[in-house]
Scaffold this motif. Structure first.
Motif, PDB file in Angstrom:
ATOM      1  N   CYS A  77       1.846   6.821   3.052  1.00  0.00           N
ATOM      2  CA  CYS A  77       0.393   6.983   3.073  1.00  0.00           C
ATOM      3  C   CYS A  77      -0.014   8.017   4.121  1.00  0.00           C
ATOM      4  O   CYS A  77       0.770   8.375   5.004  1.00  0.00           O
ATOM      5  N   VAL A  92      -1.420   6.078  -0.403  1.00  0.00           N
ATOM      6  CA  VAL A  92      -2.876   6.033  -0.180  1.00  0.00           C
ATOM      7  C   VAL A  92      -3.278   7.158   0.756  1.00  0.00           C
ATOM      8  O   VAL A  92      -2.611   7.415   1.762  1.00  0.00           O
ATOM      9  N   TRP A  93      -4.357   7.838   0.413  1.00  0.00           N
ATOM     10  CA  TRP A  93      -4.969   8.838   1.298  1.00  0.00           C
ATOM     11  C   TRP A  93      -6.311   8.287   1.730  1.00  0.00           C
ATOM     12  O   TRP A  93      -7.180   8.017   0.908  1.00  0.00           O
ATOM     13  N   MET A 139       0.873  -1.165   0.000  1.00  0.00           N
ATOM     14  CA  MET A 139       0.000   0.000   0.000  1.00  0.00           C
ATOM     15  C   MET A 139       0.915   1.221   0.000  1.00  0.00           C
ATOM     16  O   MET A 139       1.692   1.423   0.935  1.00  0.00           O
ATOM     17  N   ARG A 140       0.829   2.021  -1.049  1.00  0.00           N
ATOM     18  CA  ARG A 140       1.750   3.160  -1.187  1.00  0.00           C
ATOM     19  C   ARG A 140       0.973   4.383  -1.690  1.00  0.00           C
ATOM     20  O   ARG A 140       0.188   4.301  -2.630  1.00  0.00           O
ATOM     21  N   ILE A 192       3.407  -0.973   4.021  1.00  0.00           N
ATOM     22  CA  ILE A 192       2.577   0.234   3.925  1.00  0.00           C
ATOM     23  C   ILE A 192       3.504   1.425   4.071  1.00  0.00           C
ATOM     24  O   ILE A 192       4.178   1.577   5.099  1.00  0.00           O
ATOM     25  N   ASN A 212       4.770   6.988   7.028  1.00  0.00           N
ATOM     26  CA  ASN A 212       3.372   7.368   6.886  1.00  0.00           C
ATOM     27  C   ASN A 212       3.016   8.531   7.820  1.00  0.00           C
ATOM     28  O   ASN A 212       3.754   8.833   8.762  1.00  0.00           O
TER      29      ASN A 212
END
Length: 602
Positions: free
Chosen positions: A402, A380-381, A377-378, A399, A426
């Motif tokens: 994000c 991602v908002w 998962m990169r 992840i 993140n």
């Protein structure tokens, strides 16, 4: 006296003179000679005029013949064989001379074989019998009978196949068309097309881009029709696509759904933009740089992959979601979920995706990923969600880069039964009840993140072991000067408000009594909690083997007097929790030199 004759002339005779017969004959002969001479002269004039006319006609005929000779090639070019009379050379070096006819025959069109582009004449028989690859000129081609098109087709802009109800048109070869070019007009959900293209576009189906037409059936048709090599489904333009039917991955492998980039981050962008001036309505501001799937008020899930109601089903692999937004309905009473992937899967990639507006109640989830091996998962908002991210029973996940923002009542990032998660680089914003909740998980790394919360219990571990929490910036801005748009900050500052009823002693980082062998290292922890008994890190009774090393506590009001930087409750004698080199920032004052305090079990 003279008497006139018929021509007005008079013989020169005296009155009462009676001419002799000879005299009459003579006079008459003279008269006849004059008439004959006049007639002859007139005949000569006529002959000259006739000759002149003949010469003029001959000249005109000659000119006309020359003109006709010049027109012959043009008349011939208008004939069906005319293109064969005109030469053609491409003009490049070593190009050969050809006829225009030869060049034109390089590109046949379906109209050459009888297809009529009036939207009413059935072109099925023509399409299913095309002997060669063809161009498809602009126009609407009605298809009323199911069948297979075996020819290669290049569709010009404006060329549309109008498929009747109950008809399935199969293309055995990939079609050639632009990604935003409308190609198909389906009468209803029973009209289908089956494409050989590995890369397709929902733009081919003329779906409304203002959020008024359900895109679910079209995307599901394209997924179901994918080959074993998978399929890429492009979502063109900066547009809104209504989802009244969940987009279902249907157990297919190597499915990619890709747009040209997610739009604005959140509702905050819309609100601020609308306030900047008149006329900046939602339809103008949204969706910014890319497409978005907008859930209708009655649908429960936007994009889903659910396990079948059987045992022994295969996992799916190679799912890629990239470059779009999934937006919940702000007026629904349904506990909607944006992306819900619970079927066994591996190498799932979710990149540059935005998920917002899933906040109806505690069951509203932005993104749920379950039974996932080696997922990524990169970028991602995920915000304005009751529970933005929910991860369950997965292995070897990454992840990174994000941004997550939750709502009070659920964790922002809820993690259960996770093995070997790397969560790095993140950003987590308020207002989740916990920013990171780790349950029954091990060998996970949380490093280099920026985490902000209004509450205590920012990171919580329950039954989790062998994890690393390192080099994070953790901030608890409970002062009323923070810029977050929520009333909760005022409640926290004035009433020690917490959505779970916790107080400052709970610990900004909390390990329950079954969380063992974890490392909490090198974090910078800021807080302005007003209670001088605040606790930075709490390790509950029964936990063992945890290392708390080199953390720095900062804040102008917190951790003063009797505050506990680290509180460790009754660690087992044989396997204690180690607290090393944990210091207070010079911005705050602590009574004495105690940096850790052991409290009784509570």
């Amino acid at each position: 006296m003279s008497f006139p004759f018929g021509d007005g002339s008079y013989p020169h005779w005296n009155q009462n003179y009676l001419p002799t017969q000879r005299e009459w004959q003579y006079w008459f002969s003279l008269k006849m000679d004059a008439a004959i001479a006049a007639d002859f002269a007139s005949s000569q004039d006529l002959q000259a005029e006739t000759q002149a006319r003949k010469q003029a006609d001959a000249q005109e005929a000659a000119v006309r013949a020359q003109q006709d000779a010049l027109l012959v090639p043009y008349i011939s070019l208008a004939l069906p064989t005319g293109a064969g009379l005109s030469g053609y050379t491409q003009g490049a070096q070593r190009s050969i001379s050809r006829t225009v006819q030869g060049r034109l025959r390089d590109f046949a069109t379906i109209q050459d074989f009888g297809a009529v582009a009036d939207g009413a004449t059935d072109t099925s028989a023509v399409l299913y019998s095309l002997p060669v690859g063809c161009d498809v000129p602009p126009g609407v081609y009605h298809v009323a009978v199911s069948g297979t098109i075996t020819a290669n087709l290049h569709l010009h802009n404006g060329a549309i196949f109008k498929v009747a109800s109950g008809v399935t048109v199969t293309f055995s070869k990939p079609i050639d068309a632009g990604s935003e070019q409308a190609v198909f007009q389906l009468a209803d959900d029973t009209a289908k097309v089956s494409l050989a293209n590995q890369e397709v576009s929902i733009g081919w189906f003329g779906i409304a881009t203002d959020g008024t037409q359900d895109v679910g059936p079209i995307v599901n048709m394209l997924i179901a029709d994918a080959s074993l090599q998978g399929r890429t489904i492009r979502i063109p333009g900066a547009a809104s696509y209504l989802v009244n039917t969940p987009i279902d991955l249907q157990g297919m492998n190597y499915i990619t759904i890709v747009g040209n980039g997610r739009s604005e981050r959140s509702n905050l962008d819309y609100t601020l933009a609308e306030s900047e001036g008149p006329g900046l309505t939602e339809s103008v501001v949204w969706p910014g740089g890319g497409p978005r799937f907008v859930l209708g008020p009655t649908v429960a899930i936007g994009i889903q992959s659910l396990p079948p109601n059987t045992t022994g089903y295969p996992r799916i692999t190679g799912i890629n979601l990239r470059g779009f937004m999934v937006v919940g309905n702000r007026d629904t009473t349904v506990a909607q979920k944006g992306i819900f992937l619970s079927r066994n899967n591996d190498t799932t990639n979710i990149v540059d995706v935005g998920v917002i507006n899933f906040q109806t109640n505690a069951d509203s989830i932005g993104l749920h990923l379950e039974a996932a091996d080696s997922a990524v998962m990169r970028g991602v908002w995920c915000a304005e969600c009751n529970c933005p991210i929910q991860l369950y029973n997965s292995n070897d996940m990454l992840i990174t880069s994000c941004s997550f923002g939750g709502k009070a009542g659920s964790p922002t990032v809820g993690i259960s039964e996770m093995r070997r998660l790397t969560f790095t680089g993140n950003t987590i914003y308020p207002d989740g009840e916990e920013c990171i909740s780790l349950l029954d998980s091990f060998n996970c790394v949380f490093a280099g993140n920026t985490i902000t919360s209004r509450f205590t219990g920012i990171i919580t571990l329950y039954g989790s072991y062998g994890n690393i929490i390192a080099d994070n910036f953790i901030r608890n801005p409970a002062d009323t000067g923070t810029t977050w748009i929520t009333s909760d900050k005022d409640l926290w500052s004035s009433q020690n408000y917490d959505p779970a009823g916790r107080d400052e002693l709970f610990g900004m980082i909390y390990l329950d009594g079954t969380s063992n062998d974890n490392v909490i290292r090198g974090n910078q922890i800021w807080s302005w909690m007003d209670n001088t008994s605040a606790c930075g890190i709490r390790v509950k009774s029964g936990a063992s083997g945890n290392w708390i090393v080199g953390n720095k506590f900062c804040g102008s009001a917190a951790f003063t007097g009797s505050a506990n930087l680290v509180a460790v409750e009754d660690a087992p004698a044989g396997d204690p929790t180690y607290v090393l080199d944990t210091c207070l920032s010079t911005q705050a004052t602590v009574g004495g030199s105690v940096v850790t305090r052991y409290l009784a079990s509570s």
